[in-house]
Design an enzyme around this catalytic site. Sequence first.
Site, short mmCIF file in Angstrom:
data_model
loop_
_atom_site.label_atom_id
_atom_site.label_comp_id
_atom_site.label_asym_id
_atom_site.label_seq_id
_atom_site.Cartn_x
_atom_site.Cartn_y
_atom_site.Cartn_z
N ASN A 9 0.87 -1.18 0.00
CA ASN A 9 0.00 0.00 0.00
C ASN A 9 0.90 1.23 0.00
O ASN A 9 1.54 1.53 0.99
CB ASN A 9 -0.88 -0.04 1.26
CG ASN A 9 -1.66 1.25 1.47
OD1 ASN A 9 -1.81 2.06 0.55
ND2 ASN A 9 -2.16 1.45 2.68
N LYS A 11 0.12 4.29 -0.16
CA LYS A 11 -0.49 5.47 0.50
C LYS A 11 -0.27 6.71 -0.38
O LYS A 11 -0.24 6.60 -1.59
CB LYS A 11 0.07 5.64 1.91
CG LYS A 11 0.02 4.36 2.71
CD LYS A 11 0.31 4.57 4.17
CE LYS A 11 0.35 3.24 4.87
NZ LYS A 11 0.43 3.35 6.31
N HIS A 96 -9.23 0.82 5.28
CA HIS A 96 -7.91 1.00 5.89
C HIS A 96 -8.06 1.90 7.12
O HIS A 96 -8.86 2.83 7.12
CB HIS A 96 -6.93 1.62 4.89
CG HIS A 96 -5.52 1.60 5.38
ND1 HIS A 96 -5.03 2.53 6.26
CD2 HIS A 96 -4.51 0.72 5.14
CE1 HIS A 96 -3.76 2.23 6.53
NE2 HIS A 96 -3.42 1.15 5.86
N GLU A 98 -6.41 4.28 8.20
CA GLU A 98 -6.24 5.72 7.97
C GLU A 98 -7.52 6.33 7.39
O GLU A 98 -7.82 7.50 7.64
CB GLU A 98 -5.02 5.95 7.05
CG GLU A 98 -3.73 5.71 7.82
CD GLU A 98 -2.55 5.25 6.99
OE1 GLU A 98 -2.60 5.38 5.75
OE2 GLU A 98 -1.59 4.75 7.59
N GLU A 168 -4.91 -5.46 10.55
CA GLU A 168 -3.90 -4.44 10.77
C GLU A 168 -4.14 -3.76 12.12
O GLU A 168 -4.95 -2.83 12.21
CB GLU A 168 -3.97 -3.39 9.67
CG GLU A 168 -3.73 -3.95 8.29
CD GLU A 168 -3.19 -2.89 7.36
OE1 GLU A 168 -2.10 -3.09 6.82
OE2 GLU A 168 -3.84 -1.85 7.19
N GLY A 174 2.93 1.83 10.69
CA GLY A 174 3.85 2.94 10.52
C GLY A 174 4.58 3.32 11.79
O GLY A 174 5.20 4.39 11.88
N SER A 214 3.92 -2.63 10.07
CA SER A 214 5.39 -2.62 10.13
C SER A 214 6.02 -3.95 9.69
O SER A 214 6.99 -4.42 10.28
CB SER A 214 5.87 -2.22 11.52
OG SER A 214 5.41 -0.92 11.84
#
Length: 252
Positions: A9, A11, A96, A98, A168, A174, A214
């Site tokens: 991904n 992003k 996701h 985010e 996730e 991240g 990660s």
Amino acid sequence: MRRPYIAGNWKMNLTPSEGAAYAASLAEAVAKEKPSCRIMIAPSFVSIPAVLEAVKGSDIIVAAQNMADHLAGAYTGEVSGQMLLDLGVKTVILGHSERRQYYGETDEIINSKVLLALSLGMDVVLCVGETLEERKSGNLENVLKRQLEVGLKDVKPEQMEKITIAYEPVWAIGTGETATPEDADAAHKFIRSTVAAIYSSSIAENLVIQYGGSVKAGNVKALMAKENVDGALVGGASLSLEQFLPIITYDK
Ligand code: PEP
């Protein structure tokens, strides 16, 4: 048998020209190394045409990171599933963390996107995962159950072959923190049992569940060795060939 599925991904990183150059080198490396897993990359919307061109002739799947929850109309700034299909994109990442955290996407909104993508015949990677607070307060399973039950509401059993789940944990995205392989396996096992309860044990057995948070060259092998971990959704370490190639060739 579930075929391992590793996705990158990107992003909001890599311009169209940077993305195309990297995707071309990835396609070349894939042709040479012949990884056994299914490989997907998800560039930003504007990079998709150049990236599709760059990987032409390879088996690399080019996916979108999101799509609108409407078919068409007055939704300024949105990109529809039909637009993606017209480009040749048949896979979309939905839910996701985010999107949930920064853009207010609820399980209900994500569910309407899932249903829309499926109605268009697209494959979906549906992301689920808990925050640190939710984990610490003992709510991991409640959160995953709700995200799956609402996210998959009205998805028909025969459509489940179009669904991949990405687990996730938000605290591992991240941050450099990774769930231990044991933690990931336990969460994936719970996801599989929840899907078995909603659908059937054979649908759950065939469900591909990626781990994200990660993932790097140094931890992918141990994660992939776990029974219920069938792949990875990789953010930061998917942005260069140097980091992504050892991940997709983890079993070589
Ligand atoms: C992600 O964005 O899905 C992700 C897992 O990011 P990272 O690998 O950078 O933690």
